[in-house]
Write a protein that holds these residues in place. Structure first.
Motif, PDB file in Angstrom:
ATOM      1  N   LEU A   6       0.838  -1.190   0.000  1.00 17.55           N
ATOM      2  CA  LEU A   6       0.000   0.000   0.000  1.00 17.55           C
ATOM      3  C   LEU A   6       0.874   1.241   0.000  1.00 17.55           C
ATOM      4  N   LEU A   7       0.438   2.272  -0.702  1.00 21.58           N
ATOM      5  CA  LEU A   7       1.164   3.542  -0.707  1.00 21.58           C
ATOM      6  C   LEU A   7       0.677   4.368   0.471  1.00 21.58           C
ATOM      7  N   GLY A   8       1.626   4.844   1.265  1.00 26.99           N
ATOM      8  CA  GLY A   8       1.282   5.562   2.477  1.00 26.99           C
ATOM      9  C   GLY A   8       1.088   7.039   2.261  1.00 26.99           C
ATOM     10  N   SER A   9       0.468   7.643   3.262  1.00 27.83           N
ATOM     11  CA  SER A   9       0.315   9.085   3.302  1.00 27.83           C
ATOM     12  C   SER A   9       1.699   9.714   3.473  1.00 27.83           C
ATOM     13  N   GLU A  10       1.766  11.028   3.425  1.00 21.83           N
ATOM     14  CA  GLU A  10       3.074  11.719   3.540  1.00 21.83           C
ATOM     15  C   GLU A  10       3.789  11.347   4.838  1.00 21.83           C
TER      16      GLU A  10
END
Length: 180
Positions: A44-48
């Motif tokens: 999953l691509l995370g938030s900043e």
């Protein structure tokens, strides 16, 4: 007081594009990169901040991976050029907790240490673990005591027992360590 496992663990940080075919360099943030960085794995691509998945970005599937310097070069499904890789720069990669391989006997996730009470083998209360620093040659535990914070090396001859159920760690500090 129990501490629940987080739903996701951060396993890497996408650093920068490499070349023109969409490869991107990742700094692995896991002790078991071979189980994370393999073809077919979905991350999953995370938030900043990296603490949770970014719902607008979704997930990525690793098509190919190769070691490079102190990390890996990833080819991700759907990323075919430098521009696509550039859009992922600076993002954290997360893995659902249920996808993480079970720990071996005696191993522990660092988030399980946070909030744990630390006592000496003589029974004196040192404090509560508030942070874990992954340093070399030894990881360090920041323990907040009643009067002040102390740093304790996470080494087997100092940390003699870790009881995750009782949320308690027993240490045998060398003379002077708690006075630093």
């Amino acid at each position: 007081m129990g501490r629940e496992d987080p739903p996701f663990l951060v396993v890497g940080h996408l650093n920068k594009p490499h070349g023109t075919k969409g490869e991107i360099f990742v700094w692995p943030l896991t002790d078991y990169p071979e189980g994370v960085y393999a073809p077919g794995v979905v991350l999953l691509l995370g938030s900043e901040t990296g603490s949770e998945p970014d719902p607008t970005l979704g997930s990525v599937r690793i098509d190919a991976v190769r070691p490079f310097k102190k990390g890996y070069l990833l080819s991700l499904d759907g990323v075919h050029d430098r521009t696509g890789a550039e859009q992922l720069r600076g993002r954290y990669l997360l893995m659902p907790m249920e996808s993480i391989a079970p720990l071996a006997e005696g191993e522990i996730f660092y988030h399980q240490l946070l909030g744990m009470e630390v006592v000496t083998k003589q029974g004196s209360r040192v404090g509560e673990i508030v942070e874990v620093y992954e340093l070399r040659p030894a990881h360090m535990l920041e323990v907040r005591g009643p009067e002040r914070d102390v740093m304790i090396p996470f080494l087997s001859h100092i940390v003699i027992e870790v009881d995750t159920l009782a949320r308690r760690m027993v240490i045998d500090p060398p003379e002077g360590l708690l006075d630093l």
